[in-house]
Design an enzyme around this catalytic site. Sequence first.
Site, mmCIF file in Angstrom:
data_model
loop_
_atom_site.group_PDB
_atom_site.id
_atom_site.type_symbol
_atom_site.label_atom_id
_atom_site.label_comp_id
_atom_site.label_asym_id
_atom_site.label_seq_id
_atom_site.Cartn_x
_atom_site.Cartn_y
_atom_site.Cartn_z
ATOM 1 N N THR A 149 -1.135 7.523 -1.093
ATOM 2 C CA THR A 149 -2.389 7.429 -1.862
ATOM 3 C C THR A 149 -3.318 6.346 -1.328
ATOM 4 O O THR A 149 -4.486 6.291 -1.723
ATOM 5 C CB THR A 149 -2.088 7.087 -3.335
ATOM 6 N N ASP A 168 0.395 -13.503 8.284
ATOM 7 C CA ASP A 168 0.792 -13.539 9.703
ATOM 8 C C ASP A 168 0.591 -14.937 10.275
ATOM 9 O O ASP A 168 1.440 -15.454 10.988
ATOM 10 C CB ASP A 168 -0.035 -12.545 10.526
ATOM 11 N N ASP A 210 -5.391 -12.554 9.058
ATOM 12 C CA ASP A 210 -4.258 -12.199 8.197
ATOM 13 C C ASP A 210 -3.504 -13.476 7.836
ATOM 14 O O ASP A 210 -2.807 -14.056 8.671
ATOM 15 C CB ASP A 210 -3.337 -11.205 8.913
ATOM 16 N N ARG A 266 0.838 -1.194 0.000
ATOM 17 C CA ARG A 266 0.000 0.000 0.000
ATOM 18 C C ARG A 266 0.873 1.244 0.000
ATOM 19 O O ARG A 266 1.792 1.365 0.822
ATOM 20 C CB ARG A 266 -0.844 -0.014 1.277
#
Length: 216
Positions: free
Chosen positions: A114, A211, A208, A110
């Site tokens: 933005t 993870d 996740d 990411r």
Amino acid sequence: MAHEISDLVTLLPQTNQLIGLFSIIRDENTPRSDFVFYSDRIIRLLVEEGLNHLPVEPKVISTPTNEKFDGVLFLGKICGVSIVRAGESMEKGLRDCCRSVRIGKILIQRDEETALPKLFYEKLPTDIDSRFVFLLDPMLATGGSAILATKVLINRGVKPERIFFLNLVAAPEGIEAYVKAFPSIKIITGAIDKGLNDKKYIIPGIGDFGDRYYCI
Ligand code: URA
């Protein structure tokens, strides 16, 4: 038989075995070693289903009993491309089925400014444009990373109809976005969940995946 949700979306058969495997990896109390073991079993099923979509030609085989068998021969070369980090968990399943398969990597994160997915790194087989590509990412949530990764593949000359996107769990929102972006690329998934929560996690989901597979 896998269930063709549409021309583009194949859902693994929802057998008790598969639902049992998902029940283990979806459980928040499952320890990492079990999470890895049972995720790997689902990944193996996804890869086997992906291989079903590759073209074959007829091949007649002579067996040790002096009989003929009407077999087939796989056509074309394949490779894998994992979206780092979670997608790397699917590489072993691909290697277990396709000896010495080439595997490329794409890192997308990411962009802090933005909030959009941004390409940070790509390393792909040089002849990828002549291969069938299994794109590997366990969770299809919004579809943002997968769409960007697929654009990278297409920019490198891979024909969309030669790309198969494999994931364990997909959200309807992600499927819709991906199919809209690439109306000729097949998605092969193990589960289609209810949707996304406000943090863009799939629900009921797994949490996740990276993870749980690598860290926790
Ligand atoms: N990535 C994950 O690991 N889990 C989700 O639910 C969505 C994206």
